[in-house]
Design a protein around this motif. Structure first.
Motif, PDB file in Angstrom:
ATOM      1  N   ILE A 423       0.814  -1.211   0.000  1.00 13.05           N
ATOM      2  CA  ILE A 423       0.000   0.000   0.000  1.00 13.05           C
ATOM      3  C   ILE A 423       0.851   1.266   0.000  1.00 13.05           C
ATOM      4  N   GLY A 424       0.553   2.158  -0.937  1.00 10.77           N
ATOM      5  CA  GLY A 424       1.179   3.478  -0.969  1.00 10.77           C
ATOM      6  C   GLY A 424       0.288   4.517  -0.326  1.00 10.77           C
ATOM      7  N   ALA A 425       0.811   5.733  -0.166  1.00  7.86           N
ATOM      8  CA  ALA A 425       0.083   6.794   0.540  1.00  7.86           C
ATOM      9  C   ALA A 425      -0.323   7.925  -0.399  1.00  7.86           C
ATOM     10  N   ILE A 426      -1.465   8.546  -0.077  1.00  8.95           N
ATOM     11  CA  ILE A 426      -1.880   9.779  -0.753  1.00  8.95           C
ATOM     12  C   ILE A 426      -2.045  10.895   0.276  1.00  8.95           C
ATOM     13  N   SER A 427      -2.103  12.131  -0.223  1.00  9.61           N
ATOM     14  CA  SER A 427      -2.400  13.298   0.606  1.00  9.61           C
ATOM     15  C   SER A 427      -3.860  13.681   0.403  1.00  9.61           C
ATOM     16  N   ASN A 428      -4.269  14.805   0.965  1.00 13.22           N
ATOM     17  CA  ASN A 428      -5.645  15.277   0.795  1.00 13.22           C
ATOM     18  C   ASN A 428      -5.759  16.332  -0.306  1.00 13.22           C
ATOM     19  N   GLN A 429      -4.736  16.453  -1.146  1.00 12.57           N
ATOM     20  CA  GLN A 429      -4.723  17.470  -2.187  1.00 12.57           C
ATOM     21  C   GLN A 429      -5.182  16.915  -3.536  1.00 12.57           C
ATOM     22  N   LEU A 430      -6.048  17.657  -4.225  1.00 14.15           N
ATOM     23  CA  LEU A 430      -6.537  17.240  -5.535  1.00 14.15           C
ATOM     24  C   LEU A 430      -5.728  17.929  -6.641  1.00 14.15           C
ATOM     25  N   ASN A 431      -4.433  17.650  -6.621  1.00 14.39           N
ATOM     26  CA  ASN A 431      -3.521  18.178  -7.631  1.00 14.39           C
ATOM     27  C   ASN A 431      -2.316  17.237  -7.723  1.00 14.39           C
ATOM     28  N   LYS A 443       3.943   0.042 -10.554  1.00 15.72           N
ATOM     29  CA  LYS A 443       2.847  -0.625 -11.264  1.00 15.72           C
ATOM     30  C   LYS A 443       2.803  -2.123 -10.993  1.00 15.72           C
ATOM     31  N   THR A 444       3.931  -2.732 -10.688  1.00 15.39           N
ATOM     32  CA  THR A 444       3.964  -4.176 -10.445  1.00 15.39           C
ATOM     33  C   THR A 444       3.735  -4.505  -8.977  1.00 15.39           C
ATOM     34  N   ASP A 445       4.377  -3.761  -8.080  1.00 16.07           N
ATOM     35  CA  ASP A 445       4.389  -4.122  -6.670  1.00 16.07           C
ATOM     36  C   ASP A 445       3.293  -3.467  -5.838  1.00 16.07           C
ATOM     37  N   VAL A 446       3.039  -2.197  -6.054  1.00 20.49           N
ATOM     38  CA  VAL A 446       2.083  -1.478  -5.204  1.00 20.49           C
ATOM     39  C   VAL A 446       0.669  -1.761  -5.705  1.00 20.49           C
ATOM     40  N   ASP A 447      -0.158  -2.312  -4.824  1.00 20.65           N
ATOM     41  CA  ASP A 447      -1.509  -2.722  -5.227  1.00 20.65           C
ATOM     42  C   ASP A 447      -2.522  -1.588  -5.169  1.00 20.65           C
ATOM     43  N   LEU A 448      -2.374  -0.701  -4.194  1.00 22.15           N
ATOM     44  CA  LEU A 448      -3.442   0.245  -3.882  1.00 22.15           C
ATOM     45  C   LEU A 448      -2.854   1.402  -3.096  1.00 22.15           C
ATOM     46  N   PHE A 449      -3.552   2.535  -3.117  1.00 26.71           N
ATOM     47  CA  PHE A 449      -3.165   3.680  -2.297  1.00 26.71           C
ATOM     48  C   PHE A 449      -4.246   3.955  -1.250  1.00 26.71           C
ATOM     49  N   ALA A 450      -3.836   4.693  -0.203  1.00 29.88           N
ATOM     50  CA  ALA A 450      -4.768   5.087   0.853  1.00 29.88           C
ATOM     51  C   ALA A 450      -4.236   6.357   1.508  1.00 29.88           C
ATOM     52  N   PRO A 451      -5.087   7.100   2.205  1.00 33.69           N
ATOM     53  CA  PRO A 451      -4.611   8.301   2.902  1.00 33.69           C
ATOM     54  C   PRO A 451      -3.459   7.985   3.849  1.00 33.69           C
ATOM     55  N   GLY A 452      -2.410   8.811   3.785  1.00 31.87           N
ATOM     56  CA  GLY A 452      -1.256   8.571   4.641  1.00 31.87           C
ATOM     57  C   GLY A 452      -0.425   9.816   4.904  1.00 31.87           C
ATOM     58  N   GLU A 502     -10.562  -3.469  -6.676  1.00 32.99           N
ATOM     59  CA  GLU A 502     -11.492  -3.163  -7.765  1.00 32.99           C
ATOM     60  C   GLU A 502     -12.517  -2.095  -7.394  1.00 32.99           C
ATOM     61  N   SER A 503     -12.747  -1.885  -6.103  1.00 37.17           N
ATOM     62  CA  SER A 503     -13.760  -0.915  -5.680  1.00 37.17           C
ATOM     63  C   SER A 503     -13.177   0.443  -5.343  1.00 37.17           C
ATOM     64  N   GLY A 504     -11.863   0.565  -5.376  1.00 36.57           N
ATOM     65  CA  GLY A 504     -11.242   1.847  -5.048  1.00 36.57           C
ATOM     66  C   GLY A 504     -11.616   2.927  -6.046  1.00 36.57           C
ATOM     67  N   THR A 505     -11.339   4.155  -5.677  1.00 36.57           N
ATOM     68  CA  THR A 505     -11.658   5.300  -6.528  1.00 36.57           C
ATOM     69  C   THR A 505     -10.472   5.638  -7.418  1.00 36.57           C
ATOM     70  N   ARG A 506     -10.760   5.814  -8.698  1.00 34.92           N
ATOM     71  CA  ARG A 506      -9.730   6.284  -9.630  1.00 34.92           C
ATOM     72  C   ARG A 506      -9.753   7.813  -9.668  1.00 34.92           C
ATOM     73  N   TYR A 507      -8.587   8.414  -9.758  1.00 27.66           N
ATOM     74  CA  TYR A 507      -8.474   9.866  -9.923  1.00 27.66           C
ATOM     75  C   TYR A 507      -7.694  10.135 -11.202  1.00 27.66           C
ATOM     76  N   ASN A 508      -8.244  10.997 -12.051  1.00 27.13           N
ATOM     77  CA  ASN A 508      -7.552  11.274 -13.310  1.00 27.13           C
ATOM     78  C   ASN A 508      -6.550  12.411 -13.142  1.00 27.13           C
ATOM     79  N   LYS A 529      -0.855  -1.047  -9.231  1.00 26.98           N
ATOM     80  CA  LYS A 529      -1.467  -2.108 -10.024  1.00 26.98           C
ATOM     81  C   LYS A 529      -2.938  -1.822 -10.299  1.00 26.98           C
ATOM     82  N   SER A 530      -3.657  -1.370  -9.279  1.00 29.95           N
ATOM     83  CA  SER A 530      -5.089  -1.096  -9.439  1.00 29.95           C
ATOM     84  C   SER A 530      -5.353   0.294  -9.992  1.00 29.95           C
ATOM     85  N   GLY A 531      -4.412   1.214  -9.778  1.00 28.27           N
ATOM     86  CA  GLY A 531      -4.623   2.611 -10.172  1.00 28.27           C
ATOM     87  C   GLY A 531      -5.622   3.323  -9.292  1.00 28.27           C
TER      88      GLY A 531
END
Length: 551
Positions: A423-431, A443-452, A502-508, A529-531
């Motif tokens: 699991i990787g981390a995201i911030s609360n910024q939409l940029n 893309k191969t190892d990290v499956d998903l991101f979450a707030p961190g 598969e249920s996570g949110t994608r951000y463009n 991997k999931s994006g």
């Protein structure tokens, strides 16, 4: 249309066999940000932003509040054991004490292994960093130092094959060691100089501020005309402004000495306290049941535990993911790097004692016995246990830096576990700052991101602070996994992993990464991997749909 619509569009999917087709039960698959948004959160929101909803709040949280309000208000869940393979933990914290797992098969303090699991009096987990006399290991070498110590004689001979993978790894370890030694020595000198300057300034200004309570206001009131005090006032003002105290500077010095004398010391042997053979996986006669000692030095486990399971709705501190998540302390993390033996035995302990989710918030770039960890991951998968691990805080692309452990593949090879997640981390910024500067990705190892990033959580002794790291992101995903397994216990660990991805949110959104010392802008969805970013609301919708389809 409110102002939020100017920033966000959502791609919506419906689960007709899951819940009523109403606006409350829409699955938001992809969020299209039409304009970069720099979120400036109120203090009250900062303390719980990870639970917010992207559509309702324009904050990239996990939609947990929405899930409780719309999906879980009339449901009854079951308790789920989440093992925390981490440091020792504050089991008496006001927000955690009711959430700690109790081994009901073990009679406390009778010095008997009542449940015959091989661990005496393990009423609240097990500490693999102690001995039977109650002494506990604190510091340990870094893994690459341990690797050098184990292989230096082998590679000191002239006939060694310099093209072998083993020699290449040894050379990599030596290069890292020499680099870190130089940095550590430089930082130690800086710490010693800082204390010297602080002490000198304190003495020079003692006549004006005899109680030693320096503030910027009191320093401004000192007349520095013609008395040579100006540099001492400026120096002390710097310390005050940056919140350095005599005590904190001594702590920094202590940490930097420990780095040289223990973490980077090839001759240091931390296992003397334990009395075991770290190269023998069958030697399990070590450890103790003290999972809560030295919590002033060990804060990490307490920080992660709060995000997973801090008691909800008790008007204290924070709300964790679920009150049904019960924390099983499995202590394997010292100050320094974990031993492969402790990791492997810790995973097996958690599996054998009923954990349905294992959270592992540590990582290292060298492993002496990685096959032990791989076998333990397979053991967990065989017994339907999901393992959630942090991706690391080195700003690394794990596609290129593929020497990262624990992982469910070797050198980006084929995965051998269907129940392991990184699991990787995201911030609360939409940029472009959605990916914080520290998080690893790949893309191969990290499956998903979450707030961190800038997450408010529990600290030892009933404290709460902001913290950052992929450890926190992994904790949040572990908490959501526990939430799913609580309300949908018929779902397997493989199904839960697939649901989370598969249920996570994608951000463009475009994210900024560093490639060859230069900045590069890439799609955020290309960094895992999931994006996707975990979404509790979506995950529960999908879990219900899958659960119903099985009946």
């Amino acid at each position: 249309m409110n102002h939020k619509s100017f920033y966000l569009f959502a791609v919506i999917l419906l689960f007709s066999n899951c819940v009523k087709n109403t606006s409350e039960h829409l699955f938001f698959d992809t969020v299209i940000v039409t304009k970069d948004r720099k979120n400036k959160l109120l203090e009250s929101t900062v303390r719980k932003w990870q639970h917010k909803d992207i559509i309702k709040d324009t904050i990239p949280g996990i939609s947990l509040d929405k899930a409780y309000k719309n999906l879980l208000h009339d449901k009854i869940g079951k308790n789920v054991i989440i093992a925390l393979l981490d440091s020792r933990i504050d089991i008496n914290h006001e927000d955690l004490q009711s959430q700690i797992w109790h081994n009901t098969l073990e009679i406390p303090n009778n010095n008997i292994d009542d449940d015959n699991n091989g661990y005496i009096d393990d009423t609240q987990g097990w500490n693999f960093l102690g001995n039977k006399e109650g002494y506990n290991m604190v510091s340990a070498q870094y893994a690459y130092v341990r690797y050098i110590a184990a292989n230096r004689e082998k590679f000191s001979i002239d006939s060694v094959d310099t093209f072998s993978k083993e020699y290449i790894d040894f050379h990599r370890a030596m290069s890292l060691y020499e680099k870190e030694q130089k940095i550590a020595k430089r930082k130690l000198i800086t710490a010693e100089n800082s204390i010297s300057k602080y002490t000198e300034s304190k003495i020079k200004l003692g006549t004006y501020i005899p109680d030693g309570k320096f503030t910027l206001e009191r320093l401004k009131n000192i007349d520095t005309t013609g008395n040579g005090l100006k540099p001492y006032v400026e120096r002390m003002a710097f310390f005050v402004e940056h919140k350095f105290t005599e005590s904190s500077l001594q702590d920094i010095l202590k940490t930097r000495k420990r780095r040289i004398n223990k973490h980077l010391n090839i001759e240091y042997n931390e296992r003397i306290i334990l009395g075991d053979d770290p190269s023998n996986l069958r030697d399990i006669e070590y450890g103790n049941n003290n999972v809560f000692s030295d919590i002033d030095q060990f804060t990490h486990s307490t920080r992660v535990a709060g995000l997973i399971a801090a008691t909800r709705d008790n008007n204290l501190g924070i709300d964790g993911i679920s009150n049904h998540n019960k924390i099983m302390p499995v202590c394997i993390s010292p100050l320094g790097d974990e031993h492969d033996k402790d990791i492997a035995l810790g995973i097996r302990y958690a599996v054998d004692n009923g954990a349905k989710v294992i959270n592992m918030s540590f990582g290292k770039t060298f492993s002496l016995h990685k096959e032990w960890i791989f076998d333990a991951l397979r053991y967990a998968a065989k017994h339907d246990v999901l393992i959630v691990s942090s991706a690391g805080n080195g700003s690394l692309d794990l596609e290129k830096e593929n020497h990262y452990y624990p992982n469910d593949n070797d050198n980006n090879g084929e995965e051998f576990s269907d129940t392991f997640m990184l699991i990787g981390a995201i911030s609360n910024q939409l940029n472009s700052d959605l990916l914080p500067y520290f998080s690893n990705y790949g893309k191969t190892d990290v499956d998903l991101f979450a707030p961190g990033h800038k997450i408010y959580t529990t600290f030892p002794k009933n404290n709460y602070k902001l913290d950052s790291g992929t450890s926190l992101a992994a904790g949040i995903v572990s908490g959501v996994a526990g939430l799913i397994r609580s309300y949908y216990p018929d779902l397997s660990a493989i199904e839960v992993k697939n649901i989370l991805m598969e249920s996570g949110t994608r951000y463009n959104i475009k994210a900024e990464i560093t490639v060859d010392d230069s900045k590069k802008i890439v799609p955020f969805s290309s960094l895992s991997k999931s994006g996707r970013v975990v979404n509790a609301y979506n995950a529960l919708l999908m879990a219900e749909a899958i659960s119903k389809s099985k009946k």
